[in-house]
Structures are given as structure tokens and as C-alpha cells.
Design an enzyme around this catalytic site. Structure first.
Site, PDB file in Angstrom:
ATOM      1  N   ASP A   9      53.101  23.508  34.743  1.00  0.00           N
ATOM      2  CA  ASP A   9      53.481  22.881  33.659  1.00  0.00           C
ATOM      3  C   ASP A   9      54.889  22.529  33.717  1.00  0.00           C
ATOM      4  O   ASP A   9      55.709  23.577  34.449  1.00  0.00           O
ATOM      5  CB  ASP A   9      53.192  23.803  32.401  1.00  0.00           C
ATOM      6  N   ASP A  11      57.562  22.040  30.906  1.00  0.00           N
ATOM      7  CA  ASP A  11      58.520  22.695  29.806  1.00  0.00           C
ATOM      8  C   ASP A  11      58.253  24.003  29.569  1.00  0.00           C
ATOM      9  O   ASP A  11      56.871  24.332  29.316  1.00  0.00           O
ATOM     10  CB  ASP A  11      58.270  21.743  28.501  1.00  0.00           C
TER      11      ASP A  11
END
Length: 215
Positions: A9, A11
């Protein structure tokens, strides 16, 4: 485990843009006369833009057309991208940079799987444009996390089965997506204690040794 690839991922894992999301959503909510808090912002982590807007509007007595909602999402995104222009390679921590380089030296395939359509722009801003073999983002999928679509797309483009990939996430929605897709899941921060996490992590610095032990 026979691990061949790591899907990150973006952020909250590789870098943090939480402050920019918060400011952009808070500005929009204020225009609508709706409250917006850090707690609500946390609930939006790992969730797509349209789904995030629905969570914000949940306490609103007014109804909006699909066109109005689309305009709100676009307004938020324009403000968010303005704020993202403040980012630079200084927003990539030495710890994250070191872990990524160690994983690449170890021969692992690396990808980003993000619900954000701004993932390529963010990667460019922090000096990681072109670093990953694959970047799967919100512009390429129909369903956001906790649906596993973005991770499945990343794995397919890497040429790897889900069971050969480790997903690294910091949000509950992302962990749910990883497990729904048949991936191994490593959790950072609050996600380290999420149900289904295979490897709770204190930091990204643990990743190279973890992956080397499971090749």
C-alpha cells in the site's frame, strides 16, 4: 511460503499523505456544513474517494445527485493534488528507502497496490517514479479495498500467484482485501493487530529479514 513479491500500500506504508487528505476532506465537509474529525479521517484510510465521500455524507440530511457527488470528489481531489505538490524526496524516510533497496537487492519483485488514483504522482514527488515493477492504482480498478481487486491486478501484472506475494498494509480495509485475495498480509501500525494479519510489523526495517526467511 516461497515468497517472490511484495505489494505495498502507498499512503501510510511507504509515505504519509494523511495530513493532506485530512485538510482536503475537512475543507469540503466545512462547505457542506458537516463535521470532520481525525477519527473520521482514520476511517477513510485505504478507502476509495467515492466510498470516502459516502462516509462523510452519512450524517447529512440533504440528498445529492450522482453528478453532484462526482463534482465533490473532483473538488476534493484537486485540492488534495495542490497540497501534494508540497511533497519531495524528503517525505520518504531513510527506513523506507533502506527497506525497499534491500528487498530489491534480495531479488524480490516489488509493486504498489493503492486505491488512490494519485499513486503515480505521489511516487514521482517522493523520488520513486519508476522504482517499482508494477503500480496498480485506483484508476485501473472498479472496486476499492476491502475488495482485493487492486492487489490481484498487481499480482497478475507481476506474473505471480497471490500465495507467492506479501501485501504490506497499514489499514484494516487493506488487510481484509489482502486476505480476501489469498495473499499473505503484513500489518504496520494499527493494522498489525487486525484479524488475519500473518506478520505484525513494528517498522518496515523488519521486512527484508522477514522476506529472506520466507523465500
Amino acid at each position: 511460503m516461497s515468497l517472490n513479491a511484495v505489494i505495498f500500500d502507498l499512503d501510510g506504508v511507504i509515505c504519509s499523505t494523511d495530513r493532506f487528505h485530512f485538510l482536503a476532506w475537512k475543507e469540503l465537509a466545512g462547505q457542506l456544513g458537516l463535521p470532520f474529525s481525525e477519527a473520521l479521517n482514520d476511517r477513510l484510510r485505504g478507502v476509495g474517494r467515492a466510498e470516502s465521500l459516502e462516509l462523510i455524507l452519512a450524517g447529512c440530511s440533504r440528498s445529492f445527485t450522482p453528478a453532484q457527488k462526482a463534482a465533490m470528489c473532483e473538488q476534493k481531489n484537486l485540492r488534495y493534488r495542490q497540497l501534494l505538490c508540497q511533497m519531495s524526496p524528503a517525505d520518504l524516510s531513510g527506513e523506507a528507502r533502506g527497506a525497499l533497496l534491500a528487498l530489491r537487492r534480495g531479488g524480490l519483485l516489488l509493486a504498489v497496490g493503492s486505491s488512490s488514483r494519485n499513486a503515480p504522482f505521489i511516487l514521482e514527488r517522493i523520488g520513486l517514479g519508476g522504482f517499482f515493477q508494477v503500480v496498480a492504482d485506483g484508476s485501473q480498478i472498479a472496486r476499492s479495498k476491502p475488495d482485493p481487486e487492486v492487489f490481484l491486478l498487481a499480482a497478475k501484472r507481476l506474473g505471480q500467484a497471490p500465495q507467492r506475494c506479501l501485501v504490506v498494509e497499514d489499514a484494516a480495509a487493506g488487510i481484509q482485501a489482502a486476505k480476501a485475495g489469498g495473499f499473505w498480509a503484513a500489518g504496520l501500525g494499527a493494522a498489525a493487530s487486525c484479524p488475519g494479519v500473518d506478520f505484525p510489523l513494528r517498522s518496515l526495517a523488519q521486512l527484508p529479514a522477514l522476506c529472506a526467511a520466507n523465500r
